[in-house]
Design an enzyme around this catalytic site. Sequence first.
Site, PDB file in Angstrom:
ATOM      1  N   TYR A   1      -4.391  -7.681 -12.175  1.00  0.00           N
ATOM      2  CA  TYR A   1      -4.549  -7.726 -13.575  1.00  0.00           C
ATOM      3  C   TYR A   1      -3.861  -8.473 -14.549  1.00  0.00           C
ATOM      4  O   TYR A   1      -2.739  -8.588 -14.790  1.00  0.00           O
ATOM      5  CB  TYR A   1      -3.783  -6.221 -13.938  1.00  0.00           C
TER       6      TYR A   1
ATOM      7  N   HIS B   1      -4.620  -3.870  -1.890  1.00  0.00           N
ATOM      8  CA  HIS B   1      -5.541  -3.879  -3.012  1.00  0.00           C
ATOM      9  C   HIS B   1      -6.772  -4.264  -2.355  1.00  0.00           C
ATOM     10  O   HIS B   1      -6.954  -5.202  -1.881  1.00  0.00           O
ATOM     11  CB  HIS B   1      -5.061  -4.765  -3.994  1.00  0.00           C
TER      12      HIS B   1
END
Length: 308
Positions: free
Chosen positions: A43, A128
């Site tokens: 992010y 992830h």
Amino acid sequence: MKLGLGCAQLGNLYHEIDDERAHATVDAAWDAGVRLFDTAPHYGLGLSERRLGEALRGRPRDQYTVSTKVGRLLVGDPSYAGGMDTEGFVVPATHRRVWDFSRDGIRRSLEASLARLGLDRIDVALLHDPEQHPEVALRTGFPALAELRAEGVVGAIGAGSKDAAVLTRVVVECTPDVVLVAGRHTLLDQTAEERLLPACKAAGVQVYNAGVFNSGLLALPDPRADLPYEYATAPAALVAKARELAAACDRHGTTLPAAALAFAATDPAVTAVVVGADSPEQVRRNAALAGTPPPASLWPALREAGLL
């Protein structure tokens, strides 16, 4: 309903926000009672982690939970010449994301995350998007996380993804504490109900339900065609269905986003609903919606209409 703050927007997802607004967003979440914060190196090329750590600094460490992710290493780009990131975040492309689910890669990723967050431990560490490299993620990455859990470097471990099938594999084939599923237990997509949620209930695995607005289409009382679905242009058929859902919500004295939040928490396997925000106002709106669930009559009406 236990709310968590999804922190992708702190990494300038889609548009830029400044440090002050990012800090105020976390402060508003704290004031609303949120104590779960989900972030990732991905992010904003580490920006989300840095901003989250700064905003939490000074808060009692035993009162909040930070979840971050492994699998994408951030590697400095020596050829950087001023370009911007191309994966949805408005940040300079000073680093490259490199897939790495190896034992060494996971340890290096967590070490870097701890430094960016300014913490001495990670509460929840998740693989992830393991569907990108499923065999190495499950056979090498997860055992590496289990080692770190045994060493006390991390608390709970698991995986985060919008791929319900790979998360089901993690639950069945590994020993996770938690999975984060994005966009697969929503008013528009109930894929997680088929195998993932039953598997989690059987194994006693916690579920963080994220992406409950399907990245935008369910976020407003009156869904528009220009709102995104799954981080892309929403198909016309889904826009039409969202509008039907919104009309049904209106008939029952509620709104589409309120129903989307409430539905996200309906399955007993779900222990937290993780919702992103890029401003204090969005945080307060979501907290207010979570506090005013729709009438129980809405769910059978949606099922009778074929909308669930």
